[in-house]
Design a protein around this motif. Structure first.
Motif, PDB file in Angstrom:
ATOM      1  N   TYR A   1      82.055  19.836  50.257  1.00 56.47           N
ATOM      2  CA  TYR A   1      81.604  18.580  49.625  1.00 56.47           C
ATOM      3  C   TYR A   1      82.310  17.534  50.490  1.00 56.47           C
ATOM      4  CZ  TYR A   1      81.873  14.779  46.277  1.00 56.47           C
ATOM      5  OH  TYR A   1      81.863  13.376  45.635  1.00 56.47           O
ATOM      6  N   THR A   2      81.370  16.502  50.625  1.00 58.06           N
ATOM      7  CA  THR A   2      81.987  15.037  51.304  1.00 58.06           C
ATOM      8  C   THR A   2      81.837  13.974  50.379  1.00 58.06           C
ATOM      9  OG1 THR A   2      81.049  16.301  53.217  1.00 58.06           O
ATOM     10  CG2 THR A   2      81.371  13.723  53.423  1.00 58.06           C
ATOM     11  N   GLY A   3      82.840  13.402  50.093  1.00 62.03           N
ATOM     12  CA  GLY A   3      83.005  12.192  49.103  1.00 62.03           C
ATOM     13  C   GLY A   3      81.963  11.151  49.661  1.00 62.03           C
ATOM     14  N   PRO A   4      81.559  10.337  48.445  1.00 65.84           N
ATOM     15  CA  PRO A   4      80.916   9.155  48.953  1.00 65.84           C
ATOM     16  C   PRO A   4      81.702   7.893  49.328  1.00 65.84           C
ATOM     17  CG  PRO A   4      81.009   9.399  46.681  1.00 65.84           C
ATOM     18  CD  PRO A   4      81.399  10.623  47.331  1.00 65.84           C
ATOM     19  N   ASP A   5      83.109   7.853  49.003  1.00 63.35           N
ATOM     20  CA  ASP A   5      83.809   6.557  49.259  1.00 63.35           C
ATOM     21  C   ASP A   5      85.227   7.352  49.278  1.00 63.35           C
ATOM     22  OD1 ASP A   5      85.113   6.266  46.610  1.00 63.35           O
ATOM     23  OD2 ASP A   5      82.972   5.063  45.996  1.00 63.35           O
ATOM     24  N   CYS A   6      86.104   6.230  49.336  1.00 58.27           N
ATOM     25  CA  CYS A   6      87.652   6.766  49.471  1.00 58.27           C
ATOM     26  C   CYS A   6      88.247   7.163  48.561  1.00 58.27           C
ATOM     27  CB  CYS A   6      88.398   5.226  49.943  1.00 58.27           C
ATOM     28  SG  CYS A   6      88.273   3.885  48.761  1.00 58.27           S
ATOM     29  N   ARG A   7      87.685   7.148  47.107  1.00 55.61           N
ATOM     30  CA  ARG A   7      88.130   7.661  46.178  1.00 55.61           C
ATOM     31  C   ARG A   7      87.925   9.097  46.021  1.00 55.61           C
ATOM     32  NH1 ARG A   7      84.661   4.549  41.846  1.00 55.61           N
ATOM     33  NH2 ARG A   7      83.283   5.141  43.471  1.00 55.61           N
ATOM     34  N   PHE A   8      87.179   9.656  46.748  1.00 60.25           N
ATOM     35  CA  PHE A   8      86.858  11.161  46.627  1.00 60.25           C
ATOM     36  C   PHE A   8      87.402  11.852  47.812  1.00 60.25           C
ATOM     37  CE2 PHE A   8      83.650   8.741  44.036  1.00 60.25           C
ATOM     38  CZ  PHE A   8      83.612   9.525  43.291  1.00 60.25           C
ATOM     39  N   ILE A   9      87.724  13.099  47.546  1.00 59.01           N
ATOM     40  CA  ILE A   9      88.265  13.910  48.724  1.00 59.01           C
ATOM     41  C   ILE A   9      87.350  14.713  49.238  1.00 59.01           C
ATOM     42  CG2 ILE A   9      90.499  13.968  48.002  1.00 59.01           C
ATOM     43  CD1 ILE A   9      90.073  16.947  46.606  1.00 59.01           C
ATOM     44  N   ASN A  10      87.330  15.474  50.485  1.00 59.96           N
ATOM     45  CA  ASN A  10      86.373  16.167  50.971  1.00 59.96           C
ATOM     46  C   ASN A  10      86.781  17.731  50.874  1.00 59.96           C
ATOM     47  OD1 ASN A  10      84.933  14.101  52.023  1.00 59.96           O
ATOM     48  ND2 ASN A  10      85.854  13.757  54.013  1.00 59.96           N
ATOM     49  N   ILE A  11      85.888  18.673  50.666  1.00 61.34           N
ATOM     50  CA  ILE A  11      86.403  19.890  50.437  1.00 61.34           C
ATOM     51  C   ILE A  11      85.375  20.849  50.964  1.00 61.34           C
ATOM     52  CG2 ILE A  11      86.686  21.543  48.782  1.00 61.34           C
ATOM     53  CD1 ILE A  11      87.067  19.203  46.567  1.00 61.34           C
ATOM     54  N   ARG A  12      85.870  22.130  51.896  1.00 60.44           N
ATOM     55  CA  ARG A  12      85.236  22.807  52.328  1.00 60.44           C
ATOM     56  C   ARG A  12      85.110  24.143  51.430  1.00 60.44           C
ATOM     57  NH1 ARG A  12      88.671  21.780  57.562  1.00 60.44           N
ATOM     58  NH2 ARG A  12      89.766  23.674  56.423  1.00 60.44           N
ATOM     59  N   GLN A  13      84.242  24.761  51.544  1.00 61.98           N
ATOM     60  CA  GLN A  13      83.875  26.249  50.638  1.00 61.98           C
ATOM     61  C   GLN A  13      84.825  27.136  50.904  1.00 61.98           C
ATOM     62  OE1 GLN A  13      80.314  28.147  51.702  1.00 61.98           O
ATOM     63  NE2 GLN A  13      80.680  29.721  50.158  1.00 61.98           N
ATOM     64  N   GLY A  14      85.483  27.700  50.015  1.00 63.41           N
ATOM     65  CA  GLY A  14      86.565  28.705  50.061  1.00 63.41           C
ATOM     66  C   GLY A  14      88.033  28.068  50.108  1.00 63.41           C
ATOM     67  N   GLN A  15      88.123  26.470  50.140  1.00 64.95           N
ATOM     68  CA  GLN A  15      89.387  25.988  49.873  1.00 64.95           C
ATOM     69  C   GLN A  15      90.040  26.192  48.595  1.00 64.95           C
ATOM     70  OE1 GLN A  15      88.787  22.016  51.916  1.00 64.95           O
ATOM     71  NE2 GLN A  15      90.550  22.774  53.279  1.00 64.95           N
ATOM     72  N   ILE A  16      91.370  26.254  48.363  1.00 64.22           N
ATOM     73  CA  ILE A  16      91.919  26.146  47.252  1.00 64.22           C
ATOM     74  C   ILE A  16      92.230  24.712  46.713  1.00 64.22           C
ATOM     75  CG2 ILE A  16      94.085  26.672  45.691  1.00 64.22           C
ATOM     76  CD1 ILE A  16      92.145  29.332  46.441  1.00 64.22           C
TER      77      ILE A  16
END
Length: 141
Positions: free
Chosen positions: A65-80
């Motif tokens: 997941y890549t966040g659309p703006d600075c309020r969001f975090i980026n997450i990679r599959q499998g991460q906790i």
């Protein structure tokens, strides 16, 4: 004479510090590079405690997941992901949390939002949740 000079230096340092604080506070948003409050995703949230300082649960990311703006975090599959807040009402599809980075600190710890649909909760860390209002700081970049 040494004492008088020391008092003058202390007064100058205090005056400079006070002036600097006033400038920072009046600048509104000088706490980050972007320094802005974005619109609220929701008016209410659920947390494990009144400060939202303890995680509610842990989850595993099902997809990237890549966040659309600075309020969001980026997450990679499998991460906790440690979940600290669950938005209610119009923002109920978003949770707030941090990603556990790699052992060597590849990713810094940042609190941000992500869609709840991209994670699966794997461990609940609290039993009773507290409902509370969101604040501007929740949506600050």
């Amino acid at each position: 004479m040494g004492g008088k000079m020391q008092r003058e230096v202390s007064r100058a340092v205090w005056t400079w510090t006070w002036t600097f604080c006033l400038i920072v506070l009046s600048a509104g948003g000088a706490w980050s590079a972007r320094g802005e409050v974005r619109h609220r995703l929701a008016e209410r949230k659920l947390c494990a405690d009144e400060e939202c300082s303890h995680p509610i649960s842990m989850a595993r990311a099902l997809t990237d997941y890549t966040g659309p703006d600075c309020r969001f975090i980026n997450i990679r599959q499998g991460q906790i992901v440690y979940i600290y807040g669950k938005l209610k009402g119009k923002g109920r599809n978003f949770w707030q949390g941090t990603v556990q980075g790699d052992y060597f600190g590849e990713q810094s710890t940042t609190l941000g939002f992500f869609p709840k649909s991209i994670v699966k909760e794997i461990q609940y860390l609290g039993t009773e949740l507290v409902e509370m209002p969101t604040v501007d700081w929740d949506f600050y970049c």
